[in-house]
Design a protein around this motif. Structure first.
Motif, mmCIF file in Angstrom:
data_model
loop_
_atom_site.group_PDB
_atom_site.id
_atom_site.type_symbol
_atom_site.label_atom_id
_atom_site.label_comp_id
_atom_site.label_asym_id
_atom_site.label_seq_id
_atom_site.Cartn_x
_atom_site.Cartn_y
_atom_site.Cartn_z
ATOM 1 N N ASP A 130 36.346 29.422 40.506
ATOM 2 C CA ASP A 130 36.968 30.651 40.012
ATOM 3 C C ASP A 130 38.105 31.143 40.896
ATOM 4 O O ASP A 130 38.360 32.336 40.977
ATOM 5 C CB ASP A 130 35.915 31.744 39.823
ATOM 6 C CG ASP A 130 35.165 32.070 41.107
ATOM 7 O OD1 ASP A 130 35.383 31.388 42.143
ATOM 8 O OD2 ASP A 130 34.344 33.014 41.082
ATOM 9 N N HIS A 131 38.785 30.213 41.580
ATOM 10 C CA HIS A 131 39.940 30.573 42.390
ATOM 11 C C HIS A 131 41.230 30.147 41.691
ATOM 12 O O HIS A 131 41.235 29.167 40.943
ATOM 13 C CB HIS A 131 39.887 29.905 43.769
ATOM 14 C CG HIS A 131 38.844 30.476 44.666
ATOM 15 N ND1 HIS A 131 38.663 30.049 45.977
ATOM 16 C CD2 HIS A 131 37.901 31.430 44.458
ATOM 17 C CE1 HIS A 131 37.663 30.729 46.524
ATOM 18 N NE2 HIS A 131 37.194 31.563 45.621
ATOM 19 N N TRP A 190 47.117 31.815 46.985
ATOM 20 C CA TRP A 190 45.696 31.778 46.623
ATOM 21 C C TRP A 190 45.217 33.158 46.195
ATOM 22 O O TRP A 190 45.669 34.183 46.699
ATOM 23 C CB TRP A 190 44.892 31.312 47.828
ATOM 24 C CG TRP A 190 43.407 31.487 47.735
ATOM 25 C CD1 TRP A 190 42.492 30.567 47.307
ATOM 26 C CD2 TRP A 190 42.639 32.644 48.107
ATOM 27 N NE1 TRP A 190 41.213 31.068 47.384
ATOM 28 C CE2 TRP A 190 41.283 32.350 47.863
ATOM 29 C CE3 TRP A 190 42.972 33.902 48.605
ATOM 30 C CZ2 TRP A 190 40.260 33.268 48.110
ATOM 31 C CZ3 TRP A 190 41.959 34.813 48.851
ATOM 32 C CH2 TRP A 190 40.625 34.493 48.605
ATOM 33 N N SER A 191 44.270 33.175 45.251
ATOM 34 C CA SER A 191 43.565 34.412 44.900
ATOM 35 C C SER A 191 42.194 34.045 44.370
ATOM 36 O O SER A 191 42.035 33.047 43.665
ATOM 37 C CB SER A 191 44.333 35.207 43.840
ATOM 38 O OG SER A 191 43.572 36.347 43.424
ATOM 39 N N ASP A 192 41.198 34.845 44.713
ATOM 40 C CA ASP A 192 39.872 34.640 44.130
ATOM 41 C C ASP A 192 39.711 35.433 42.837
ATOM 42 O O ASP A 192 38.643 35.404 42.225
ATOM 43 C CB ASP A 192 38.766 34.995 45.119
ATOM 44 C CG ASP A 192 38.703 36.485 45.445
ATOM 45 O OD1 ASP A 192 39.634 37.229 45.066
ATOM 46 O OD2 ASP A 192 37.718 36.910 46.076
ATOM 47 N N ALA A 196 44.025 41.896 40.917
ATOM 48 C CA ALA A 196 44.436 40.648 41.569
ATOM 49 C C ALA A 196 45.256 39.796 40.621
ATOM 50 O O ALA A 196 46.213 39.131 41.029
ATOM 51 C CB ALA A 196 43.207 39.880 42.052
ATOM 52 N N LEU A 197 44.916 39.809 39.339
ATOM 53 C CA LEU A 197 45.682 39.043 38.367
ATOM 54 C C LEU A 197 47.084 39.625 38.211
ATOM 55 O O LEU A 197 48.055 38.884 38.024
ATOM 56 C CB LEU A 197 44.952 39.034 37.022
ATOM 57 C CG LEU A 197 45.333 37.922 36.055
ATOM 58 C CD1 LEU A 197 45.030 36.558 36.647
ATOM 59 C CD2 LEU A 197 44.599 38.086 34.735
ATOM 60 N N TRP A 198 47.199 40.947 38.307
ATOM 61 C CA TRP A 198 48.525 41.575 38.286
ATOM 62 C C TRP A 198 49.317 41.153 39.528
ATOM 63 O O TRP A 198 50.505 40.840 39.433
ATOM 64 C CB TRP A 198 48.390 43.094 38.233
ATOM 65 C CG TRP A 198 49.713 43.805 38.350
ATOM 66 C CD1 TRP A 198 50.618 44.027 37.358
ATOM 67 C CD2 TRP A 198 50.283 44.360 39.542
ATOM 68 N NE1 TRP A 198 51.726 44.677 37.855
ATOM 69 C CE2 TRP A 198 51.540 44.905 39.194
ATOM 70 C CE3 TRP A 198 49.857 44.461 40.862
ATOM 71 C CZ2 TRP A 198 52.370 45.523 40.117
ATOM 72 C CZ3 TRP A 198 50.672 45.077 41.787
ATOM 73 C CH2 TRP A 198 51.919 45.606 41.413
ATOM 74 N N GLU A 199 48.667 41.102 40.670
ATOM 75 C CA GLU A 199 49.364 40.785 41.918
ATOM 76 C C GLU A 199 49.958 39.380 41.910
ATOM 77 O O GLU A 199 51.062 39.150 42.415
ATOM 78 C CB GLU A 199 48.414 40.951 43.102
ATOM 79 C CG GLU A 199 48.064 42.413 43.391
ATOM 80 C CD GLU A 199 46.872 42.554 44.330
ATOM 81 O OE1 GLU A 199 46.352 41.511 44.776
ATOM 82 O OE2 GLU A 199 46.464 43.697 44.597
ATOM 83 N N ILE A 200 49.246 38.407 41.325
ATOM 84 C CA ILE A 200 49.732 37.032 41.363
ATOM 85 C C ILE A 200 50.548 36.662 40.128
ATOM 86 O O ILE A 200 51.127 35.582 40.065
ATOM 87 C CB ILE A 200 48.574 36.029 41.505
ATOM 88 C CG1 ILE A 200 47.665 36.050 40.264
ATOM 89 C CG2 ILE A 200 47.782 36.294 42.773
ATOM 90 C CD1 ILE A 200 46.626 34.965 40.263
ATOM 91 N N GLY A 201 50.615 37.548 39.141
ATOM 92 C CA GLY A 201 51.285 37.234 37.886
ATOM 93 C C GLY A 201 52.795 37.305 37.974
ATOM 94 O O GLY A 201 53.363 37.928 38.878
ATOM 95 N N ASP A 202 53.458 36.645 37.020
ATOM 96 C CA ASP A 202 54.921 36.719 36.914
ATOM 97 C C ASP A 202 55.301 38.045 36.254
ATOM 98 O O ASP A 202 54.932 38.303 35.107
ATOM 99 C CB ASP A 202 55.440 35.549 36.083
ATOM 100 C CG ASP A 202 55.213 34.215 36.765
ATOM 101 O OD1 ASP A 202 55.254 34.176 38.007
ATOM 102 O OD2 ASP A 202 54.994 33.213 36.057
#
Length: 480
Positions: A119-120, A280-282, A288-294
């Motif tokens: 789930d990473h 990386w994100s867990d 967290a999905l907002w942080e790593i998203g385009d």
């Protein structure tokens, strides 16, 4: 050196509700791309520079309830697995890894295990493979290697690793594992440059892990050995003995072995860390999905059919219909066909409180989606009333439902596309497109797809009770 990927597929991911449910957890979702997180994890080592070493098919360790979903997701991407260990109950990561090491050694080999949670999200896979390549010879030489995520912020939600003496080429000894800090301490860790986030990814030789379990937690090792010795093989699934595994203490890899080996300066060169800067994100929460998203020019991350007006710094996800937002900032909106989440992005951790209230109320939205996956395909409950329910059913080519009977309902089947082979009492016959059949209450029946294309049909149930537990199974190829 033989390299054995070991995928840890546990975890329910309740913080990712309403997309994640008890019957469809986070690791099976496509959150950061077209592939599910499990599929992305399984494919992450593709192209690993091995310098003559062999890369084995991955071993998956997960909940028995998800076995067919995991197998189907691997089938979809054409990946063969090297074994699927089914945990009869959750006992955390140390027992899971111990079972995996026992399976990896069952054929007489002693591979280096690359242990990855399913789930990473790792967006820079080339950097990840480079880190694995650095860790492999260290692990083959007997070290227990963990990956330390290069921190990008004073994060209070992760444990940390204090880096010790250098081993060359970027690897170091672990000086200390540190628990989740408060904000001021996290800032101090970040400023010092001596700390990494504890990412929960490991590279360890199978025999070394078992030896360290014998040293640090012989009780867990003994329980896992007993469970593995009493295992049963069911198709592609390996089932450890339920009673023996249930008696196993629950413990994480860190608490069971890694921290005891490094506590109070005890690390004598056994535990190493390789830094990982791979985006990386867990994905522990929607934020967290907002942080790593385009993001677009307003800082938004959109997925699905979304229309936004005067919306900024927000995550908006649509699964089944148009979602329109107006005048919002710092929010999370997640739409599914049976539930919608709207939350302040800075308070998104409270989603677990929503799940708690739903569970307390006995609501079905915590357990499953409206669309439910089965080993033969899936069904979607598209309408229901007090004495009826309408389902859209899709049966995969070659899929066979169990031979069954219902005490409280009758069923009408209408074939939309494909061909159905129907068993009704003593009869067996074909039902083609635009044809239908009726299954009376109390009649033994079975549905099969004998064709090469998916079978799609509409089922109308009628009766006094329409619950999924009103099924008496007589034969089932899937062992349910």
């Amino acid at each position: 050196m033989n390299v054995q990927p070991l995928i840890l597929c546990g975890g329910s991911g309740t913080r990712m509700w309403p997309l994640s449910r008890e019957q469809f957890p986070k690791q099976l979702l496509s959150l950061a791309g077209e592939s599910s997180m499990l599929q992305a994890t399984v494919q992450r080592l593709k192209g690993l520079p091995l310098a003559g070493a062999g890369l084995a098919a991955p071993i998956l360790i997960g909940n028995e309830e998800y076995r067919f979903l995991m197998a189907e997701q691997l089938r979809q991407i054409g990946v063969r697995h090297g074994g699927m260990l089914l945990e009869p109950c959750g006992r955390n990561t140390a027992p899971a890894l111990t079972l995996g090491a026992l399976l990896a050694r069952a054929g007489g080999d002693d591979p280096v295990l690359v242990i990855m949670p399913a789930d990473h999200v790792i967006q820079d896979e080339a950097a990840f493979r480079a880190a694995v390549a650095l860790a492999l010879p260290l692990a083959d030489a007997g070290k227990l290697v963990t990956f330390g995520i290069c921190p990008t912020a004073p994060e209070t939600g992760y444990g940390y690793i204090r880096v010790g003496d250098s081993l060359g080429e970027g690897a170091s000894l672990v000086e200390q594992f540190v628990e989740k800090p408060d904000q001021a301490t996290a800032q101090r860790y970040l400023d010092s440059g001596q700390y990494l986030w504890n990412g929960g990814i490991f590279v360890i030789k199978a025999s070394v892990w078992l030896a360290k379990m014998a040293q640090c937690r012989p009780d867990i090792l003994a329980a896992c050995e007993a469970a593995f010795a009493g295992r049963q093989q069911d198709m592609d699934f390996v089932r450890p003995d339920k009673a023996a595994f249930a008696a196993c203490p629950s413990e994480s890899i860190d608490y069971a072995v890694m921290e005891p080996l490094t506590a109070a300066g005890k690390n004598t060169g056994e535990v190493a860390v390789v830094p990982l800067a791979a985006r990386w994100s867990d994905v522990g929460a929607w934020s967290a999905l907002w942080e790593i998203g385009d993001k677009d020019e307003a800082g938004n991350v959109f997925k699905g059919d979304v229309l936004a007006v005067d919306t900024a710094n927000s995550l908006v996800m649509s699964s089944s219909r148009l979602v329109a937002t107006v005048g919002l900032q710092d929010v999370v909106v997640v739409e599914t066909d049976d539930a919608i989440l709207v939350a302040d992005r800075n308070q998104i951790q409270k989603v677990k409180d929503v799940v708690g209230q739903l569970k307390a109320a006995g609501r079905s939205e915590t357990n499953a989606h409206r669309k439910v996956h089965r080993p033969w395909g899936w069904y979607d409950s598209i309408d229901f009333g007090s004495r009826f329910q309408v389902k859209r059913i899709v049966v995969n080519p070659g899929g066979v439902l169990s031979l069954q009977m219902h005490h409280h309902r009758a069923e009408h089947w209408i074939v939309v596309s494909g061909t159905a082979r129907v068993t009704k009492g003593d009869e067996t016959f074909l039902v083609s497109e635009n044809e239908s059949t009726y299954i009376p209450l109390g009649t033994t029946h079975r549905l099969e797809n004998p064709g090469k294309l998916p079978l799609e049909m509409i089922e109308v149930q009628s009766g006094s009770y329409l619950g999924e537990d009103d099924i008496v199974r007589f034969e089932d190829r899937y062992g349910r």
